[in-house]
Scaffold this motif. Structure first.
Motif, PDB file in Angstrom:
ATOM      1  N   TYR A 190       0.735  -1.144   0.150  1.00 28.01           N
ATOM      2  CA  TYR A 190      -0.024  -0.034   0.089  1.00 28.01           C
ATOM      3  C   TYR A 190       0.910   1.260   0.073  1.00 28.01           C
ATOM      4  CZ  TYR A 190       1.087  -0.781   4.937  1.00 28.01           C
ATOM      5  OH  TYR A 190       1.585  -0.990   6.056  1.00 28.01           O
ATOM      6  N   GLU A 191       2.033   1.235   0.562  1.00 32.01           N
ATOM      7  CA  GLU A 191       2.900   2.348   0.688  1.00 32.01           C
ATOM      8  C   GLU A 191       3.382   2.800  -0.701  1.00 32.01           C
ATOM      9  OE1 GLU A 191       6.082   1.620   3.153  1.00 32.01           O
ATOM     10  OE2 GLU A 191       4.896   1.753   4.981  1.00 32.01           O
ATOM     11  N   ALA A 192       3.315   2.013  -1.883  1.00 32.98           N
ATOM     12  CA  ALA A 192       3.609   2.275  -3.204  1.00 32.98           C
ATOM     13  C   ALA A 192       2.769   3.234  -3.558  1.00 32.98           C
ATOM     14  CB  ALA A 192       3.786   0.976  -4.087  1.00 32.98           C
ATOM     15  N   HIS A 193       1.267   3.337  -3.346  1.00 37.03           N
ATOM     16  CA  HIS A 193       0.289   4.323  -3.666  1.00 37.03           C
ATOM     17  C   HIS A 193       0.071   5.229  -2.683  1.00 37.03           C
ATOM     18  CE1 HIS A 193      -0.275   0.967  -6.815  1.00 37.03           C
ATOM     19  NE2 HIS A 193      -0.136   0.337  -5.556  1.00 37.03           N
ATOM     20  N   ASP A 194       0.894   5.627  -1.548  1.00 38.18           N
ATOM     21  CA  ASP A 194       0.953   6.625  -0.544  1.00 38.18           C
ATOM     22  C   ASP A 194      -0.426   6.320   0.005  1.00 38.18           C
ATOM     23  OD1 ASP A 194       2.965   8.068  -1.512  1.00 38.18           O
ATOM     24  OD2 ASP A 194       1.965   8.985  -3.049  1.00 38.18           O
ATOM     25  N   THR A 231     -13.397   6.556   0.096  1.00 37.55           N
ATOM     26  CA  THR A 231     -12.087   5.831   0.391  1.00 37.55           C
ATOM     27  C   THR A 231     -11.457   5.506  -0.721  1.00 37.55           C
ATOM     28  OG1 THR A 231     -11.113   4.319   2.084  1.00 37.55           O
ATOM     29  CG2 THR A 231     -13.082   3.435   0.767  1.00 37.55           C
ATOM     30  N   PRO A 232     -10.003   5.568  -0.861  1.00 38.94           N
ATOM     31  CA  PRO A 232      -9.253   5.104  -2.090  1.00 38.94           C
ATOM     32  C   PRO A 232      -9.614   3.828  -2.351  1.00 38.94           C
ATOM     33  CG  PRO A 232      -8.016   6.409  -0.664  1.00 38.94           C
ATOM     34  CD  PRO A 232      -9.055   6.267   0.108  1.00 38.94           C
ATOM     35  N   LEU A 233      -9.668   3.445  -3.616  1.00 38.14           N
ATOM     36  CA  LEU A 233      -9.751   1.988  -4.102  1.00 38.14           C
ATOM     37  C   LEU A 233      -8.580   1.349  -5.164  1.00 38.14           C
ATOM     38  CD1 LEU A 233     -13.683   1.675  -4.988  1.00 38.14           C
ATOM     39  CD2 LEU A 233     -12.418   0.968  -3.019  1.00 38.14           C
ATOM     40  N   VAL A 234      -7.845   0.549  -4.717  1.00 35.57           N
ATOM     41  CA  VAL A 234      -6.670   0.162  -5.887  1.00 35.57           C
ATOM     42  C   VAL A 234      -7.441  -1.006  -6.479  1.00 35.57           C
ATOM     43  CG1 VAL A 234      -4.669  -0.763  -5.783  1.00 35.57           C
ATOM     44  CG2 VAL A 234      -5.122   0.779  -3.785  1.00 35.57           C
ATOM     45  N   PHE A 235      -7.266  -0.841  -7.725  1.00 36.28           N
ATOM     46  CA  PHE A 235      -8.040  -1.774  -8.523  1.00 36.28           C
ATOM     47  C   PHE A 235      -7.191  -2.350  -9.838  1.00 36.28           C
ATOM     48  CE2 PHE A 235     -11.937  -1.779 -11.874  1.00 36.28           C
ATOM     49  CZ  PHE A 235     -11.635  -2.966 -12.109  1.00 36.28           C
ATOM     50  N   PRO A 236      -6.386  -3.454  -9.412  1.00 34.83           N
ATOM     51  CA  PRO A 236      -5.686  -4.357 -10.411  1.00 34.83           C
ATOM     52  C   PRO A 236      -6.374  -4.590 -11.312  1.00 34.83           C
ATOM     53  CG  PRO A 236      -5.129  -4.999  -8.178  1.00 34.83           C
ATOM     54  CD  PRO A 236      -6.374  -4.233  -8.113  1.00 34.83           C
ATOM     55  N   ILE A 261      -7.552   4.343  -8.134  1.00 33.75           N
ATOM     56  CA  ILE A 261      -5.780   3.785  -8.239  1.00 33.75           C
ATOM     57  C   ILE A 261      -6.016   2.739  -9.172  1.00 33.75           C
ATOM     58  CG2 ILE A 261      -3.825   3.503  -7.449  1.00 33.75           C
ATOM     59  CD1 ILE A 261      -4.771   4.782  -4.729  1.00 33.75           C
ATOM     60  N   LEU A 262      -5.810   2.882 -10.344  1.00 36.08           N
ATOM     61  CA  LEU A 262      -5.737   1.598 -11.264  1.00 36.08           C
ATOM     62  C   LEU A 262      -4.338   1.153 -11.583  1.00 36.08           C
ATOM     63  CD1 LEU A 262      -8.096   3.029 -13.935  1.00 36.08           C
ATOM     64  CD2 LEU A 262      -8.758   1.808 -12.042  1.00 36.08           C
ATOM     65  N   THR A 263      -3.966  -0.187 -11.429  1.00 33.09           N
ATOM     66  CA  THR A 263      -2.678  -0.815 -11.507  1.00 33.09           C
ATOM     67  C   THR A 263      -3.047  -1.952 -12.809  1.00 33.09           C
ATOM     68  OG1 THR A 263      -2.830  -2.631 -10.131  1.00 33.09           O
ATOM     69  CG2 THR A 263      -2.410  -0.368  -9.133  1.00 33.09           C
ATOM     70  N   GLU A 264      -1.584  -2.461 -13.352  1.00 37.55           N
ATOM     71  CA  GLU A 264      -1.744  -3.727 -13.781  1.00 37.55           C
ATOM     72  C   GLU A 264      -1.955  -5.001 -13.012  1.00 37.55           C
ATOM     73  OE1 GLU A 264      -1.195  -4.068 -17.150  1.00 37.55           O
ATOM     74  OE2 GLU A 264      -1.567  -1.796 -17.302  1.00 37.55           O
ATOM     75  N   PRO A 265      -2.106  -6.064 -13.509  1.00 35.02           N
ATOM     76  CA  PRO A 265      -2.313  -7.256 -12.403  1.00 35.02           C
ATOM     77  C   PRO A 265      -1.299  -7.523 -11.739  1.00 35.02           C
ATOM     78  CG  PRO A 265      -3.064  -7.632 -14.679  1.00 35.02           C
ATOM     79  CD  PRO A 265      -2.362  -6.475 -14.599  1.00 35.02           C
ATOM     80  N   LEU A 266      -1.436  -7.782 -10.296  1.00 35.38           N
ATOM     81  CA  LEU A 266      -0.181  -7.996  -9.555  1.00 35.38           C
ATOM     82  C   LEU A 266       0.133  -9.324  -9.194  1.00 35.38           C
ATOM     83  CD1 LEU A 266      -1.275  -5.329  -6.905  1.00 35.38           C
ATOM     84  CD2 LEU A 266       0.394  -4.956  -8.629  1.00 35.38           C
TER      85      LEU A 266
END
Length: 374
Positions: A190-194, A231-236, A261-266
């Motif tokens: 999670y720290e990679a996304h602050d 609340t922020p959402l991280v979406f791979p 927060i959109l990311t590539e698959p993890l």
């Protein structure tokens, strides 16, 4: 000669399940274990990352089946795997989960009269429109040994007349998590996304019923945008989902949404690093329902049914319609984490129970044969 055991892996959920099992079996001196990768999961970037994260050894056999229709994949696996079995016949075949390769390899074993064990047996959603449900039913009907994760699996198989083949061993997914817990917690993904612990949610979305229909996917995007505002959402984003978001003109809206927060698959480590510290998980995946139940994290499953009802009756999972996502998420965020213990045998020791179960059948049967012929 030592008995030869084949462990079948095909797609990302399989990788997570076979990792602790292959490790446990290869530590045994009484058997030889070979890993068969069917290649059903053909995205090298996603597949290779999971193999690295999970410390899975290089497959002894790679069938390289790749993409195709359900019939093409199933038939391709059967043809390729039969050749492997005929070249050197295994004594047992272990299949896991509910993907096409699971049913295909079980069929090969049954037709060649090779004993088949199904890990994660007995799960039922009751929805025959799901290809996974067909694979579960077919596999459980022909397997010789059915390893279940929870009492509902036992009950389902008893109703289907298969009680004599059942042995409850627990949830292998928890073994994988506990095997890698230190690395997961150290990752602090999670720290990679602050972000901060329990200051965000995680989203996974890939099932055709959710992403292939414009109206359904639009409703889900509406709900996710609303939740992300709170609340922020991280979406791979799964490749299939990204394709459909782009096709329906919805990707730009997600990219512009505050808190999204959109990311590539993890890989597994990074993904579970996010999940373990999340305040909420929104998913249509099967395994994530189990992991969030084990961790007590509120989970909203975007499906009308689940083959894992124990995650609802004893866990933190809830089924949610796309139209209700926003209100359900707001309620879950207000409720917070659950502190009740996980279901019985979800303790990180399932692989050991599986190995013991198999050893009783193989070594015990051999000892009995020797006694009769002495």
């Amino acid at each position: 000669m030592k008995p030869l055991i084949h462990v079948i892996a095909a797609a990302r959920p399989n990788f997570m399940k076979v990792a602790p099992l292959v490790r446990a079996l290869r530590a045994e001196k009484w058997c030889e274990t070979e890993l068969v990768h069917t290649g059903q999961h053909y995205d090298a970037a996603m597949s290779d990352a999971f193999f690295r994260d999970l410390s899975i050894p290089k497959p002894d056999h790679h069938l390289e089946v790749g993409s195709g229709t359900h019939a093409e994949q199933t038939a391709g696996v059967m043809v390729a795997y039969e050749k492997v079995c005929l070249a050197r016949r295994p004594d047992w075949i272990i299949v896991v989960g509910d993907v096409n390769s699971t049913a295909a390899c079980a069929l090969v074993g049954a037709k060649l009269c090779i004993p088949v064990a199904h890990l994660e047996a007995g799960l039922r959603s009751g929805d025959r429109t799901m290809p996974e449900e067909i694979n579960r039913v077919v596999t459980d009907s022909i397997a010789d040994l059915l390893w279940t994760p929870s009492p509902d699996g036992d009950e389902n198989l008893a109703r289907e007349g298969r009680a004599q083949c059942v042995e409850r061993v627990g949830n292998i997914m928890i073994d994988t998590f506990e095997m890698l817990r230190d690395r997961i917690e150290a990752a602090r993904s999670y720290e990679a996304h602050d972000l901060t612990r329990e200051g965000y949610g995680v989203v996974t979305l890939h099932r055709p019923a959710n992403v292939d229909d414009r109206d359904t996917l639009t409703a889900l995007v509406d709900g996710l945008v609303s939740v992300a505002a709170e609340t922020p959402l991280v979406f791979p984003i799964h490749p299939r989902t990204r394709k459909m978001l782009t096709t329906f003109g919805l990707l730009d809206r997600l990219e512009a949404a505050p808190g999204m927060i959109l990311t590539e698959p993890l890989g597994y480590i990074d993904f579970m690093g996010l999940v373990t510290a999340a305040r909420l998980v929104i998913t249509d995946s099967g395994g994530v329902q189990e992991e969030t139940t084990y961790l007590g994290i509120p989970c909203l499953t975007l499906r009308p049914n689940t083959e894992r009802p124990v995650t609802i009756t004893q866990g933190s999972n809830r089924l949610v319609a796309p139209s209700d996502l926003s209100s359900a998420a707001h309620a879950a965020l207000a409720t917070g984490r659950r502190t009740a213990p996980p279901p019985a045998l979800w303790d990180g020791q399932t692989a050991a129970r599986v190995v013991a179960s198999l050893k009783r059948r193989i070594v015990g049967a051999a000892a009995g044969t020797e006694a009769l012929t002495a």
